[in-house]
Motif scaffolding. Structure first.
Motif, PDB file in Angstrom:
ATOM      1  N   LYS A 120      54.657 -42.729  32.843  1.00  0.00           N
ATOM      2  CA  LYS A 120      56.023 -42.296  33.118  1.00  0.00           C
ATOM      3  C   LYS A 120      56.965 -43.426  32.711  1.00  0.00           C
ATOM      4  O   LYS A 120      56.582 -44.590  32.662  1.00  0.00           O
ATOM      5  CB  LYS A 120      56.193 -41.998  34.602  1.00  0.00           C
ATOM      6  CG  LYS A 120      55.140 -41.057  35.150  1.00  0.00           C
ATOM      7  CD  LYS A 120      55.678 -39.664  35.217  1.00  0.00           C
ATOM      8  CE  LYS A 120      54.663 -38.753  35.922  1.00  0.00           C
ATOM      9  NZ  LYS A 120      54.545 -37.469  35.245  1.00  0.00           N
ATOM     10  N   PRO A 121      58.240 -43.124  32.433  1.00  0.00           N
ATOM     11  CA  PRO A 121      59.204 -44.203  32.185  1.00  0.00           C
ATOM     12  C   PRO A 121      59.246 -45.163  33.370  1.00  0.00           C
ATOM     13  O   PRO A 121      59.048 -44.773  34.523  1.00  0.00           O
ATOM     14  CB  PRO A 121      60.525 -43.453  32.013  1.00  0.00           C
ATOM     15  CG  PRO A 121      60.115 -42.085  31.554  1.00  0.00           C
ATOM     16  CD  PRO A 121      58.829 -41.782  32.254  1.00  0.00           C
ATOM     17  N   SER A 122      59.530 -46.420  33.083  1.00  0.00           N
ATOM     18  CA  SER A 122      59.459 -47.465  34.104  1.00  0.00           C
ATOM     19  C   SER A 122      60.839 -48.066  34.368  1.00  0.00           C
ATOM     20  O   SER A 122      61.650 -48.239  33.454  1.00  0.00           O
ATOM     21  CB  SER A 122      58.502 -48.568  33.646  1.00  0.00           C
ATOM     22  OG  SER A 122      58.612 -49.718  34.448  1.00  0.00           O
ATOM     23  N   THR A 123      61.077 -48.396  35.629  1.00  0.00           N
ATOM     24  CA  THR A 123      62.259 -49.149  36.034  1.00  0.00           C
ATOM     25  C   THR A 123      61.795 -50.366  36.811  1.00  0.00           C
ATOM     26  O   THR A 123      60.919 -50.263  37.676  1.00  0.00           O
ATOM     27  CB  THR A 123      63.193 -48.302  36.923  1.00  0.00           C
ATOM     28  OG1 THR A 123      63.575 -47.124  36.207  1.00  0.00           O
ATOM     29  CG2 THR A 123      64.430 -49.081  37.315  1.00  0.00           C
ATOM     30  N   ALA A 124      62.368 -51.524  36.505  1.00  0.00           N
ATOM     31  CA  ALA A 124      61.917 -52.757  37.143  1.00  0.00           C
ATOM     32  C   ALA A 124      63.093 -53.681  37.416  1.00  0.00           C
ATOM     33  O   ALA A 124      64.108 -53.657  36.711  1.00  0.00           O
ATOM     34  CB  ALA A 124      60.882 -53.470  36.276  1.00  0.00           C
ATOM     35  N   LEU A 125      62.936 -54.504  38.435  1.00  0.00           N
ATOM     36  CA  LEU A 125      63.892 -55.556  38.755  1.00  0.00           C
ATOM     37  C   LEU A 125      63.405 -56.853  38.112  1.00  0.00           C
ATOM     38  O   LEU A 125      62.252 -57.252  38.310  1.00  0.00           O
ATOM     39  CB  LEU A 125      63.998 -55.723  40.269  1.00  0.00           C
ATOM     40  CG  LEU A 125      64.898 -56.854  40.789  1.00  0.00           C
ATOM     41  CD1 LEU A 125      66.347 -56.598  40.412  1.00  0.00           C
ATOM     42  CD2 LEU A 125      64.746 -56.999  42.302  1.00  0.00           C
ATOM     43  N   VAL A 126      64.257 -57.485  37.324  1.00  0.00           N
ATOM     44  CA  VAL A 126      63.914 -58.733  36.633  1.00  0.00           C
ATOM     45  C   VAL A 126      64.701 -59.877  37.260  1.00  0.00           C
ATOM     46  O   VAL A 126      65.920 -59.787  37.416  1.00  0.00           O
ATOM     47  CB  VAL A 126      64.232 -58.644  35.127  1.00  0.00           C
ATOM     48  CG1 VAL A 126      63.870 -59.945  34.420  1.00  0.00           C
ATOM     49  CG2 VAL A 126      63.488 -57.472  34.496  1.00  0.00           C
ATOM     50  N   LEU A 127      63.995 -60.950  37.625  1.00  0.00           N
ATOM     51  CA  LEU A 127      64.627 -62.135  38.195  1.00  0.00           C
ATOM     52  C   LEU A 127      64.312 -63.324  37.301  1.00  0.00           C
ATOM     53  O   LEU A 127      63.150 -63.618  37.041  1.00  0.00           O
ATOM     54  CB  LEU A 127      64.112 -62.398  39.606  1.00  0.00           C
ATOM     55  CG  LEU A 127      64.318 -61.272  40.621  1.00  0.00           C
ATOM     56  CD1 LEU A 127      63.701 -61.652  41.958  1.00  0.00           C
ATOM     57  CD2 LEU A 127      65.808 -60.977  40.805  1.00  0.00           C
ATOM     58  N   ASP A 128      65.345 -63.992  36.827  1.00  0.00           N
ATOM     59  CA  ASP A 128      65.181 -65.159  35.954  1.00  0.00           C
ATOM     60  C   ASP A 128      65.934 -66.347  36.541  1.00  0.00           C
ATOM     61  O   ASP A 128      67.015 -66.705  36.067  1.00  0.00           O
ATOM     62  CB  ASP A 128      65.690 -64.858  34.538  1.00  0.00           C
ATOM     63  CG  ASP A 128      64.710 -64.021  33.739  1.00  0.00           C
ATOM     64  OD1 ASP A 128      63.509 -64.273  33.833  1.00  0.00           O
ATOM     65  OD2 ASP A 128      65.166 -63.117  33.016  1.00  0.00           O
ATOM     66  N   PRO A 129      65.376 -66.992  37.573  1.00  0.00           N
ATOM     67  CA  PRO A 129      65.984 -68.224  38.061  1.00  0.00           C
ATOM     68  C   PRO A 129      65.433 -69.420  37.285  1.00  0.00           C
ATOM     69  O   PRO A 129      64.316 -69.369  36.757  1.00  0.00           O
ATOM     70  CB  PRO A 129      65.530 -68.270  39.525  1.00  0.00           C
ATOM     71  CG  PRO A 129      64.190 -67.596  39.498  1.00  0.00           C
ATOM     72  CD  PRO A 129      64.249 -66.546  38.397  1.00  0.00           C
ATOM     73  N   GLY A 130      66.211 -70.480  37.196  1.00  0.00           N
ATOM     74  CA  GLY A 130      65.697 -71.647  36.493  1.00  0.00           C
ATOM     75  C   GLY A 130      66.661 -72.803  36.479  1.00  0.00           C
ATOM     76  O   GLY A 130      67.733 -72.771  37.107  1.00  0.00           O
ATOM     77  N   PHE A 131      66.266 -73.841  35.737  1.00  0.00           N
ATOM     78  CA  PHE A 131      67.057 -75.060  35.616  1.00  0.00           C
ATOM     79  C   PHE A 131      67.165 -75.444  34.146  1.00  0.00           C
ATOM     80  O   PHE A 131      66.263 -75.174  33.351  1.00  0.00           O
ATOM     81  CB  PHE A 131      66.419 -76.197  36.411  1.00  0.00           C
ATOM     82  CG  PHE A 131      66.331 -75.940  37.887  1.00  0.00           C
ATOM     83  CD1 PHE A 131      67.403 -76.226  38.720  1.00  0.00           C
ATOM     84  CD2 PHE A 131      65.191 -75.380  38.439  1.00  0.00           C
ATOM     85  CE1 PHE A 131      67.334 -75.974  40.072  1.00  0.00           C
ATOM     86  CE2 PHE A 131      65.102 -75.120  39.797  1.00  0.00           C
ATOM     87  CZ  PHE A 131      66.183 -75.423  40.624  1.00  0.00           C
ATOM     88  N   LEU A 132      68.271 -76.088  33.795  1.00  0.00           N
ATOM     89  CA  LEU A 132      68.533 -76.448  32.411  1.00  0.00           C
ATOM     90  C   LEU A 132      69.074 -77.875  32.332  1.00  0.00           C
ATOM     91  O   LEU A 132      69.970 -78.254  33.089  1.00  0.00           O
ATOM     92  CB  LEU A 132      69.563 -75.487  31.807  1.00  0.00           C
ATOM     93  CG  LEU A 132      69.764 -75.547  30.300  1.00  0.00           C
ATOM     94  CD1 LEU A 132      68.586 -74.898  29.594  1.00  0.00           C
ATOM     95  CD2 LEU A 132      71.060 -74.861  29.905  1.00  0.00           C
ATOM     96  N   VAL A 133      68.501 -78.654  31.425  1.00  0.00           N
ATOM     97  CA  VAL A 133      68.986 -80.006  31.147  1.00  0.00           C
ATOM     98  C   VAL A 133      69.567 -80.006  29.734  1.00  0.00           C
ATOM     99  O   VAL A 133      68.874 -79.653  28.771  1.00  0.00           O
ATOM    100  CB  VAL A 133      67.860 -81.052  31.246  1.00  0.00           C
ATOM    101  CG1 VAL A 133      68.394 -82.438  30.882  1.00  0.00           C
ATOM    102  CG2 VAL A 133      67.271 -81.068  32.649  1.00  0.00           C
TER     103      VAL A 133
END
Length: 226
Positions: A120-133
């Motif tokens: 079946k078609p899919s729905t998802a929650l995407v979380l992209d936390p992070g740090f950047l230098v």
């Protein structure tokens, strides 16, 4: 209604004085034949940045209910919040959080190899936390590295944790090509823990793009990586 009108007026006044940037990027990855991203962001202050983005992917493979599928399309609608933690003349340290909703089509069934599972078609929650230098290598060329703790939780057709927090290392550069134009390049790679950790062990992604600065100082437009 009065409170809503006041809120809208305050928001428009804030946006008129904030730096506005439009990003257009394209790339490929281990799981995508190609993808394109359109983003709009506001450098509200020297420390804070907010935005929205839409990414469309022609995927090589994805997972639905932790089962691998191939050759379909996915769209991810994301918000962005990023803030400066520390900065000096050479380096800048930021955190970012980019939550979104991914809507993915089910693949077309091959008549010669019918599916054993009713996808079946899919729905998802995407979380992209992070740090950047970010390293201010030159007044027109900045380099960056960081980490993205990529996480995906499928909502439909079955609720499950599709990808545990994965440690993707980031590296890239931004070059100010003109008064309003910035060239962006980025790569991301690292160990993956997707679909229960059994079907995806490693992930990579590369992209290039352009940023157009509508308003504000051009130095901030060199901030990239998310």
């Amino acid at each position: 209604m009065r409170h809503l009108a006041v809120f809208i007026a305050c928001f428009l006044a804030w946006a008129a004085n904030a730096q506005v940037m439009v990003d257009l990027q394209t790339g490929t990855s281990k799981s995508d034949y190609s993808f394109g991203t359109l983003g709009l962001s506001w450098q509200a202050t020297d420390a804070w940045r907010f935005g929205v983005s839409l990414q469309n992917s022609d995927y090589r493979y994805r997972f639905i209910d932790a089962r691998k599928v191939s050759n379909g399309y996915a769209g991810t609608y994301s918000l962005l919040a990023a803030g400066r933690i520390a900065e000096n003349d050479v380096f800048r340290f930021d955190f970012f959080f980019k939550p979104g909703i991914r809507i993915m089509s089910s693949p077309d069934e091959d008549p010669e190899k019918p599916f054993l599972y009713d996808f079946k078609p899919s729905t998802a929650l995407v979380l992209d936390p992070g740090f950047l230098v970010t390293m201010k290598y030159w007044n027109r060329l900045w380099l960056h590295t960081g980490i993205n703790l990529h996480t995906v939780a499928q909502i439909k057709p079955t609720a499950l944790l599709e990808q545990y927090p994965s440690s993707f290392l980031m590296a890239g550069a931004s070059y100010q090509a003109g008064k309003h134009w910035t060239i962006l390049a980025q790569a991301m790679a690292g160990p993956a823990s997707g679909a229960g950790g059994d079907t995806e062990k490693f992930f990579w992604q590369t992209s290039v793009g352009l940023r157009y600065t509508l308003k504000g100082n051009t130095t901030a437009s060199l901030l990239s990586g998310y």
